[in-house]
Scaffold this active site. Structure first.
Site, short mmCIF file in Angstrom:
data_model
loop_
_atom_site.label_atom_id
_atom_site.label_comp_id
_atom_site.label_asym_id
_atom_site.label_seq_id
_atom_site.Cartn_x
_atom_site.Cartn_y
_atom_site.Cartn_z
N HIS A 157 0.87 -1.28 -0.28
CA HIS A 157 0.05 0.14 -0.20
C HIS A 157 0.73 1.14 -0.06
CE1 HIS A 157 -3.21 3.57 1.62
NE2 HIS A 157 -1.77 3.55 2.40
N HIS A 162 1.22 5.56 -1.93
CA HIS A 162 1.78 7.23 -1.45
C HIS A 162 2.77 7.05 -1.63
CE1 HIS A 162 -1.24 7.65 1.79
NE2 HIS A 162 -1.37 6.09 1.89
N GLU A 203 -6.59 9.52 0.28
CA GLU A 203 -6.42 7.95 0.64
C GLU A 203 -7.35 7.24 -0.73
OE1 GLU A 203 -5.23 5.79 1.63
OE2 GLU A 203 -3.80 6.72 3.32
N SER A 222 -3.86 1.24 -4.42
CA SER A 222 -2.79 -0.37 -3.53
C SER A 222 -3.79 -1.21 -3.97
CB SER A 222 -2.57 0.40 -2.51
OG SER A 222 -3.35 0.95 -1.47
FE LIG Z 1 -2.72 4.99 3.55
#
Ligand SMILES: [Fe+2]
Length: 295
Positions: A157, A162, A203, A222
Site C-alpha cells: 500500500h 503513497h 486515500e 494499492s
Molecule cells: Fe495510506
C-alpha cells in the site's frame, strides 16, 4: 453537508476490506512476523535511520502477484496525473524493495523520505510529519493467502499508493498542505476533522476525467478490489466541508467516495481548506465537539 453523529477513528491509516475474516488474524506465524516488523517502529524518531528487512520468498512472491495485477488496473482506472507519474517512475517488479531503495527516488523528485511506522500512527505525528517531508510507512507484507486484499496498510500500500503520489511534485505538495494544517492546530478534534478530509482525498479520492471518476487516492491505487470498483458506491462531487463531516470506515469498503471535477479542482479544494484550517474550523462548519485538547 453531512454531519457526523459518531466519533471518528484516530488513525488516518487503515483500510480496504473486511478485517474480521481475514486469514492473517488466525495465522500465528504470520502474526509473529508482522508484529516483529511492526515492533521495530517502537521509539523510532521521525527521520532517524533504521534497518532493512530480509524478506522471505513468500513475501517476494506476494509482491510480484500484486505488482502484476495492479499495474494493468492502474492503466485502466487511474487518473491522468497518476498515470503520468507512473510513466516516469520505476516500481520494482521482482520483489519487495527496501524503504532505503525507495526514499532516494522520492527525495530527488519531491524532497520526501519514508520514515518507519509500525501500523497505526496518531494523526498529530502522521499528518504533522508531512510538512517536513516525512511519510510514515510500514515494512510488513500482507498475508500471502489473499495477496490482492489487505485489511491494513502494508508495504505494498505504501509503495503502490503513497510512493506513487510522493513521486509527483504536485501531489506531494498536497501532502505538505495537510502537514502544515496539522501543525497549526492544538486540538485532537481539529486533527480528526483534518484526517477526514485527508481520508476522502489522498486515500480514497477520485478525479473525474471526461465525466468518468478515475482513481486518485493511495488506498484505491494499492487495492486490486477497489481501484475500479466505485460503480456500486455513492460518488459525490468533492466538497471539503462535506468530507470533513463524513465519517469513514477503517476496515471495510467506503460506501461514499468524493470525485473532484479535475485535478486542479482537487488542488484548489485541498489548498483552500488546509490554508484556512484552524482550531475553530469545526465550530464554523457546525461539527460537534469530539475531542479534548491535546495538551
Ligand atoms: Fe495510506
Amino acid at each position: 453537508m453531512t454531519s457526523p453523529r459518531k466519533r471518528t477513528p484516530v488513525s488516518t491509516e487503515g483500510h480496504m476490506g473486511r478485517a474480521d475474516d481475514h486469514p492473517g488474524r488466525c495465522d500465528r506465524e504470520y502474526r509473529r512476523r508482522r508484529d516483529a516488523l511492526a515492533a521495530r517502529a517502537d521509539n523510532h524518531a521521525v527521520g532517524a535511520p533504521y534497518p532493512g528487512v530480509e524478506y522471505t520468498e513468500d513475501e517476494h512472491r506476494t509482491w510480484r502477484t500484486v505488482h502484476d495485477a495492479l499495474l494493468p488496473n492502474h492503466r485502466a482506472h487511474a487518473c491522468r496525473p497518476v498515470l503520468d507519474t507512473l510513466a516516469d517512475t520505476e516500481i520494482p517488479a521482482d520483489g519487495v524493495p527496501q524503504h532505503a531503495d525507495i526514499t532516494p527516488g522520492l527525495t530527488a523528485r519531491t524532497g520526501f523520505a519514508l520514515t518507519l511506522a509500525g501500523g497505526v500512527v496518531p494523526n498529530e505525528r502522521f499528518l504533522g510529519s508531512m510538512e517536513h517531508g516525512y511519510f510514515h510507512a510500514v515494512q510488513f507484507v500482507r498475508h500471502p493467502a489473499v495477496p490482492l486484499y489487505t485489511p491494513e496498510p502494508d508495504v505494498l500500500h505504501d509503495v503502490f499508493g503513497h510512493g506513487i503520489h510522493l513521486s509527483s511534485p504536485r501531489i506531494a505538495e498536497l501532502y505538505r498542505m495537510f502537514g502544515r494544517a496539522a501543525n497549526r492546530v492544538r486540538t485532537d478534534e481539529a486533527l480528526d476533522i483534518l484526517s477526514r478530509v485527508y481520508w476522502y482525498t489522498l486515500e480514497f479520492g477520485l478525479v473525474s476525467e471526461s465525466g468518468a471518476p478515475k482513481a486518485f487516492g493511495a488506498a484505491l491505487l494499492s487495492s486490486y478490489g477497489e481501484i475500479g470498483a466505485h460503480d456500486g458506491r455513492e460518488v459525490r462531487e468533492l466538497d471539503a466541508c462535506a468530507t470533513a463531516g463524513t465519517q469513514y470506515r477503517i476496515s471495510s469498503y467506503q460506501p461514499v467516495l468524493f470525485a473532484a471535477r479535475s485535478f486542479s479542482h482537487l488542488e484548489d479544494t485541498i489548498g483552500t481548506f488546509c490554508t484556512e484550517f484552524d482550531d475553530d474550523t469545526g465550530r464554523r462548519l457546525g461539527l460537534p465537539a469530539l475531542r479534548r485538547n491535546r495538551d
